[in-house]
Structures are given as C-alpha cells and as structure tokens.
Design an enzyme around this catalytic site. Structure first.
Site, PDB file in Angstrom:
ATOM      1  N   GLU A 346       0.846  -1.189   0.000  1.00  0.00           N
ATOM      2  CA  GLU A 346       0.000   0.000   0.000  1.00  0.00           C
ATOM      3  C   GLU A 346       0.883   1.241   0.000  1.00  0.00           C
ATOM      4  O   GLU A 346       1.710   1.434   0.903  1.00  0.00           O
ATOM      5  CB  GLU A 346      -0.922   0.008   1.222  1.00  0.00           C
ATOM      6  CG  GLU A 346      -1.979   1.098   1.196  1.00  0.00           C
ATOM      7  CD  GLU A 346      -3.038   0.909   0.117  1.00  0.00           C
ATOM      8  OE1 GLU A 346      -3.767   1.880  -0.166  1.00  0.00           O
ATOM      9  OE2 GLU A 346      -3.155  -0.208  -0.440  1.00  0.00           O
ATOM     10  N   GLU A 376      -1.275   9.546  -5.358  1.00  0.00           N
ATOM     11  CA  GLU A 376      -0.152   8.614  -5.455  1.00  0.00           C
ATOM     12  C   GLU A 376       0.017   8.074  -6.875  1.00  0.00           C
ATOM     13  O   GLU A 376       1.135   7.974  -7.385  1.00  0.00           O
ATOM     14  CB  GLU A 376      -0.361   7.480  -4.453  1.00  0.00           C
ATOM     15  CG  GLU A 376      -0.301   7.951  -3.003  1.00  0.00           C
ATOM     16  CD  GLU A 376      -1.275   7.261  -2.071  1.00  0.00           C
ATOM     17  OE1 GLU A 376      -1.530   7.793  -0.977  1.00  0.00           O
ATOM     18  OE2 GLU A 376      -1.804   6.189  -2.440  1.00  0.00           O
ATOM     19  N   ASP A 539      -6.450   2.612   3.601  1.00  0.00           N
ATOM     20  CA  ASP A 539      -5.901   1.370   4.137  1.00  0.00           C
ATOM     21  C   ASP A 539      -6.990   0.319   4.333  1.00  0.00           C
ATOM     22  O   ASP A 539      -6.810  -0.857   4.000  1.00  0.00           O
ATOM     23  CB  ASP A 539      -5.194   1.643   5.471  1.00  0.00           C
ATOM     24  CG  ASP A 539      -4.097   2.675   5.334  1.00  0.00           C
ATOM     25  OD1 ASP A 539      -3.301   2.559   4.385  1.00  0.00           O
ATOM     26  OD2 ASP A 539      -4.026   3.587   6.170  1.00  0.00           O
TER      27      ASP A 539
END
Length: 553
Positions: A346, A376, A539
């Site tokens: 992750e 990201e 997450d």
C-alpha cells in the site's frame, strides 16, 4: 420613340432610394448586397470550422472527443433514492458481502511495517491556535517541513484541491510546538495509526488471525483490537514508546483564507524517527521465518515515511527480504502458504520524484498487488515518464485518466508493453505486480493482468466490497450521492485512436472490460455528503479489497 413602362417598372428602387424608373436587363450580372455577402462569408467560415474540427477530433486528436464527453464526470451528482438504493443493493450482491462479511477465522495475515498513535484535530482550529495566517498568493509544498511558515503553506497547497498529503517535520522544536498546541485544543482524539496498524485492526474485525509488527507502546497496544497478535519490536534501550502522527482533518467546503476545500480530507505531519528509517522491518521478517503458522497473506506499508538519507539503503535491504518470502510460479499454488504467499504493498503520499522513481525501479514491480489513491498514482505516473496528463488532471481524475495511469504502470514500470500484449504467461521465477487497486472518492478500479493468477470473478467482488467499505466507514451509507455518470468513455487501445463506451448497470454496478492485456473492473462509490471519517480509509479499502480478491470469495 419613348417606351411605355409598366407600373411595376416605374416603382422606386428601395436599394438606391431613387424615384427614377429603371429597366431590368435579364442578362446583367446580379451583384449581391453587402449584407448578403457577409451572410455568405459567415456561413462558409462556419462550415469550414466545423469540418476542420470534425477532422481534428476524428483523425488528429480522437482523445479530445473522449475528454469532452467526460467533462461531466466531475460535476455529475445523482441523489435519486431509487438509483442509490439499487446501486447499494447491487454492490452487496456482487461482492456477496452478507455471506463473507467477518468470515476470515481460518486465515492468517501478517502486517508490517509502520505503526503509531494518530492524534486527530480540526485543521483550521489548530492553524488558528498557532496564530498562523492563510497564504495570500499561490504556494508550493515543501518536501520536508522545517518551520511554521512551510507548515502552513504546504497545508494550504493540498487544502485548495482537497488532496490528502503527509509530510515529515524535520525540525524537532517546530513539531513539538505544533503537537503541544494540538494537545491543548478542546476537541482532539487518539486513534490507532500507521497504515499497518489500521490494516491490522480492520483484519481483526473480519476475524482474521492477525500478526502485527511495529513500534507499539503501552498506549497504542491498548487501542489495538484484542485479536491482533503483536510481534514484539525492541529497541536497544528497550524503551516503551509510541510515535505520534498529527492528523489535521477538514470537511467539504471548510474555509482557510480565500480557499474552500472541494472535499473532506486530511493533512498529516510527524517527526517519526522509527518509521522514517523502517527500523522494524528486519524484526518483521525475522518473525515470519519462525512463526509456527505461515501467513496466507502479507500486507506491507510505510515506505513513504523513509528518510531521504536512508532511502536507497533501506529499499535495497527490503528487496533482499522480499526475496525470502515463499514464491511459486505455479498458479495452482498461488494461495498455498508453504509454496507462495501473495504480497500487497500500500502506497501513501510521497513528495520526492527521485524516491518514487527509485520505488518504481525496485519494490513496486516485485509485489503481487499494489494499492494507491489519486495523488499517489498521479505522482507515480508523471515521475516515471507519463506525459499525456499532468498532476492537475489527477486532482479529480476521470476514469480515462486513471485507466491511462494504470496501463502506464503495467506496461512502462512492471513489464514491457510488447510482452504483455503477446499474452505470455506472467508467472515466472520472480514475483511480479499483476494487480492494481486504485481507490478514489467517486469510483474504484481493480485492474488485473490477463493470464495471471488473479481470478476475474474475485476481482469484481473485490472492487464491489472496497466500494462498500469506503461508504460504510465514512458515513454508514447515511446521506449519500452518486458522482460517477452511468455512462462514460475510455480510450480503447485494441483499436488505436478509438474510444469505448462503458455503461454502469444500476442493479449490477460493477462493470469490466479488457484492453492491452489488462482486465479493468470498476465500481461506483456512493459518496458521503458529510463524512465522519477520512483518515485510514484507503488502508481499510485496500485491506478489504485484498481479502475478497484472495481468501474471502
């Protein structure tokens, strides 16, 4: 002899204003009036412009049409109760959520590397308490923070676009000043923090057998789910301590200076020495070697925290440790722990282009699965040569932008494009990234390589479950709305220059298509109008998606 004119011929000319009679010559050339000439010229120009525009879109830049058709993706909102309920029911049905929810007791999952205590406060309350003033002009973010001015400007930069971000505060006195003021606020909350800590707690709620390694002091240990088994990490001094990360949350349309946040999100700062050097990494892998029960899955995170001075060496150390995790190229042994353990990585907010390129050339291609959000994936795409879109396009990425970036990661970072299009078996002597889970506010995509070990059916269940997780965690489906249009276009590389129309079925909202050896599975997300939680959502989303992709479904 005079000619006799008719009454019609003797009528005055309206064009000249003369009262003299004029005889018409049938062979005389008719000269258009000035107005007629202008009308003719304007019409001709319009026809030419339309023709040129059509030829440009059709033959020179077909992407222009696709982009134009997707412009409404960022403005589309549907609050129709029947539509929302149909999509919700469809997501639950396609994921088999009611059957598999909390069913994981016979599976073991190991999680590393970063854990900490999260101190959560209201962002603008803290900035005002610190007596900071909003930036008046355009600002740029700092890679690391050394003073309060950089702190405010970096926050303002991401607040303006509603993007999540995380920064290391290099100056200890500055961080102490920020933390002391945060602790003095009347409204503050402590939570389990660190990507690994959050993922471990979420796995425990699913009744998985969970092992967690990280820096875990007495306060954090009390906040972990009792079912989480802590793999001890001891410092040379054998200190009992917790690293603190400050989470500055803000809501949609919150105001700081002249800017209003377009969505709810958070800004994170820390002065975390343990995790910035991944000091727990060797301890985690040592425990894996001696565990009596091999884990079925491994989830890793925390690379974004690495100190610039130690990045190269610690990534080299990590690669050596990854090679020791059981791996088999036999797809039938994919979920056989003694032979093969799937690894999910992750990502999180990274500020350095050099570091993201380092990860792209080392760790990222050599895990099984990769999870990341819009910031990201945009940074990874642009830093590794992606030039069709800029970082601005990833602030509110259309589906086509996300698909382009995912394709770039598979074909430019993980594997050469010509090999992928040949449909060769991707299982080899090295572990290879063959699954990408992209999670964004309004939709999620799970993309898998064809001919890899991943199941297409499970990929659809995975993305449906992750969409449920996002809305459930943020607001428990209270006051939601749909932001993804039920029909949109994406580039279709099988036929260069063409586009493909993707249609979302409200009763079965997960839709899939194939292109360039990649299978894309997309699910709309029912967006919370007033989310009660933003931190740790990514997450939890990736954790649930990975479970449904592997051991759940």
């Amino acid at each position: 002899m005079k000619r006799t004119t008719t009454s019609k011929e003797s009528q005055p000319s309206t064009s000249s204003g003369s009262t003299r009679s004029k005889e018409k010559d049938p062979f005389k050339k008719v000269v258009p009036t000035k107005n007629a000439q202008n009308l003719f010229l304007g019409t001709a120009v319009c026809i030419i412009l339309i023709t040129v525009g059509f030829l440009y879109v059709k033959f020179i830049n077909p992407q222009a049409l696709a982009n134009n058709n997707q412009n409404n993706e960022n403005t589309f909102i549907d609050r129709d109760p029947a539509t929302l309920q149909s999509i919700k029911n469809g997501l639950f049905r396609q994921s088999l959520w009611n059957k598999f929810n909390q069913q994981c007791s016979d599976k073991t999952v190991a999680v590393g590397y970063n854990t900490n205590l999260d101190l959560i406060v209201d962002a603008t309350d803290l900035l005002e308490a610190l007596k900071l003033s909003p930036s008046k002009s355009s600002v740029s973010p700092s890679q690391t923070i050394n003073n309060l001015d950089q702190f405010e400007k970096t926050f303002s930069y991401y607040f303006k676009s509603g993007s999540a971000a995380e920064r290391f505060v290099q100056d200890e006195s500055t961080f102490k000043e920020i933390i002391d003021k945060a602790l003095s606020l009347p409204k503050k909350t402590f939570f389990t923090g660190g990507n690994a800590g959050i993922m471990a707690n979420r796995l425990a709620k699913e009744n998985c057998n969970v092992y967690l390694n990280g820096v875990i002091g007495s306060q954090l240990k009390q906040m972990l789910d009792p079912k989480v088994k802590v793999l001890p990490y001891e410092t040379k001094e054998k200190q009992d301590y917790d690293e603190i990360h400050l989470i500055m949350e803000y809501g949609q349309k919150n105001q700081w200076g002249d800017n209003k946040s377009p969505r709810a999100n958070r800004f994170i700062v820390s002065n975390d020495v343990t995790n910035s050097n991944l000091l727990t990494m060797e301890s985690f892998h040592k425990h894996l070697d001696i565990l009596s029960e091999k884990p079925d899955l491994i989830l890793l995170s925390g690379l974004h925290l690495l100190n610039q001075n130690t990045q190269k060496q610690r990534i080299h150390d990590m690669m050596d440790l990854l090679k020791k995790i059981p791996y088999s190229s036999d797809a039938s042994e994919f979920l056989t722990p003694a032979k093969n353990i799937p690894v999910h990585l992750e990502l999180a907010s990274i500020a350095s282009e050099n570091f993201i390129r380092m990860l792209a050339n080392s760790v990222i291609p050599y895990v099984d699965s990769l999870g990341l959000n819009e910031q990201e994936i945009g940074f990874l795409y642009t830093a590794t040569g992606g030039d069709k879109y800029t970082m601005d396009d990833f602030k509110q990425p259309t589906v086509n932008v996300a698909v382009e970036a995912i394709t770039h990661i598979f074909n430019r970072i993980v594997q050469a494009e010509d090999t992928a299009q040949m449909g060769l078996d991707l299982m080899s002597q090295w572990r290879t990234t063959t699954r990408i889970h992209f999670h964004y506010l309004t939709y999620h995509i799970v993309a898998i390589r064809k001919n890899s070990a991943w199941s297409s059916e499970k990929a659809s269940a995975s993305v449906a479950a992750s969409s449920i997780e996002a809305t459930n965690q943020a607001c428990a489906f209270d006051s939601v709305e749909l932001h993804l249009p039920l029909e949109f276009k994406v580039d279709y590389r099988y036929t260069p220059g063409s586009t493909k129309t993707i249609t979302i079925n409200k009763s079965s909202p997960v839709t899939k298509w194939q292109d360039s050896g990649i299978e894309f599975h997309i699910a709309p997300v029912l967006v919370c109008q007033s989310p009660s939680k933003t931190v740790g959502l990514g997450d939890s989303i990736s954790t649930i998606g990975f479970l449904y992709q592997t051991v759940k479904f």
